[in-house]
Design an enzyme around this catalytic site. Structure first.
Site, short mmCIF file in Angstrom:
data_model
loop_
_atom_site.label_atom_id
_atom_site.label_comp_id
_atom_site.label_asym_id
_atom_site.label_seq_id
_atom_site.Cartn_x
_atom_site.Cartn_y
_atom_site.Cartn_z
N ARG A 1 0.85 -1.19 0.00
CA ARG A 1 0.00 0.00 0.00
C ARG A 1 0.89 1.25 0.00
NH1 ARG A 1 -5.90 -1.18 2.64
NH2 ARG A 1 -6.52 -2.43 0.86
N ASP B 1 -3.99 -2.03 -6.79
CA ASP B 1 -4.48 -2.61 -5.55
C ASP B 1 -5.87 -3.22 -5.71
OD1 ASP B 1 -5.14 -3.25 -2.97
OD2 ASP B 1 -4.78 -1.26 -2.13
#
Length: 376
Positions: free
Chosen positions: A123, A131
């Site tokens: 992240r 993602d």
């Protein structure tokens, strides 16, 4: 010889998504890749075989599609037998649920494939467009509220009529990650009175920015920022006790509760007990977004509507899959953004760097190489 990318039809029960769309097939072809897809792979996501052909992809049998493939794309990682005929060392980019599917990961290593787990995408700013957890959680948070609204036997917004006023539904969101934030926003758009809580005190501002009321333990310190990788971590016993007391009093007044709490590599934390369910009003609804990962709610079961103490408890094993067309579009873009970001024009293939490559790579050279798995 041009790089060959293949996508198969998903075979997991209830999985309606697909890892390649005509949009991304066309983009991969523009990079110089030969793209093949199994016939019927996109039908559950409202994508016809002809749409793939029009985008320049070959539509073949599963065996033909995988034959000599350099990269295989999946939503959920295919069983090893489905990869027969792929090139030695071929990449498989998909979700693996690595902590719970150790045998599958080991089989990939033994088979000589390079497993790239999209759940392990770091992240960091440059990986946001890659993602899959965020893109799918966004849709899951939205669908959770819509499903709860459908099961709930009353209206969400306040309505003033000649016959009298209907009060707005009270919605409480537990866990303010991507799914929780979308759940808050969706419930607000439907006209509900929304509150939310999280163990990370930094989420207060996010809750307030969406017009919801933050419900937090004030006399015991929570997590000031994010946990590892942007996720929450487990809290102290003191905080858990204080939070349980606060939540118990709040839950009893709610019409809808949405739970979204997950901890990577561990079963989902228990947020709502049977006693707390019993304190709720008859006709209330709880949607457990973590039902397939151990469940946040005592007694919840995947893909069933359970009624306890007059309260209906709902949860899907694959919530994003209930919005298959949009979920597939976003998932496929995540995969394209991932592979195209590392595309080496001279080599005609992606070459991963250490930061992201080491994070997502589970197996290589016949071994399990991911540090999160080897040290677990």
């Amino acid at each position: 010889m041009a790089l060959r990318i293949a996508a198969l039809k998903e075979r997991a029960p209830g999985e309606n998504r697909v890892a390649l769309t005509p949009e991304t097939a066309k983009k991969f072809a523009a990079l110089g890749a030969v793209v093949a897809v199994e016939e019927g792979a996109g039908l559950a996501a409202a994508i016809t075989d002809q749409a793939y052909r029009d985008a320049g992809a070959e539509v073949l049998t599963a065996q033909q599609a995988v034959a000599e493939a350099d990269i295989v794309l999946g939503v959920q990682a295919p069983e090893l037998m489905a990869l027969a005929g792929a090139k030695p060392g071929a990449w498989v980019a998909a979700t693996f649920d690595p902590f719970r599917n150790g045998e599958l990961v080991a089989a990939y290593a033994k088979g000589g494939f390079e497993a790239l787990s999209m759940e392990f995408m770091p992240r960091i700013t440059r990986a946001q467009s890659m993602d899959v957890l965020s893109s799918q959680s966004n849709l899951a948070g939205y669908k959770a509220v819509l499903t709860a609204a459908n099961v709930y036997g009353r209206a969400f917004p306040m309505m003033m009529t000649a016959a009298g006023t209907i009060q707005a539904a009270k919605v409480f969101v537990m866990g303010v990650g991507v799914a929780g934030l979308q759940a808050i926003a969706t419930a607000k758009r439907l006209g509900a009175q929304v509150s939310a809580t999280d163990v990370r005190s930094a989420t207060k501002e996010q809750i307030q920015s969406l017009g919801a009321k933050p419900i937090f333990v004030e006399d015991v310190a929570g997590i000031e920022g994010e946990g590892s990788g942007g996720y929450a971590t487990e809290m102290s016993e003191e905080y858990q006790k204080a939070q349980a007391e606060l939540v118990s009093g709040h839950i009893a007044k709610q019409d809808i509760v949405i739970t979204t709490a997950l901890i990577p590599g561990r079963p989902a934390p228990r947020l709502i007990s049977d006693a707390q369910i019993a304190s709720m009003k008859p006709g209330s609804v709880i949607f457990d977004l973590a039902v397939a990962q151990g469940s946040n709610v005592e007694g919840s079961k995947p893909d069933e509507v359970i009624e306890k103490h007059g309260v209906k408890i709902v949860g899907y094993s694959n919530t994003a899959g209930h919005l298959a067309a949009d979920a597939s579009a976003l998932f496929a873009r995540n995969l394209f953004n991932f592979l195209s970001a590392f595309w080496d024009k001279e080599a005609g293939k992606p070459v991963l760097d250490e930061e992201i490559g080491d994070a997502v790579r589970l197996t290589q050279g016949g071994k399990v190489v991911n540090e999160r798995l080897t040290t677990a």
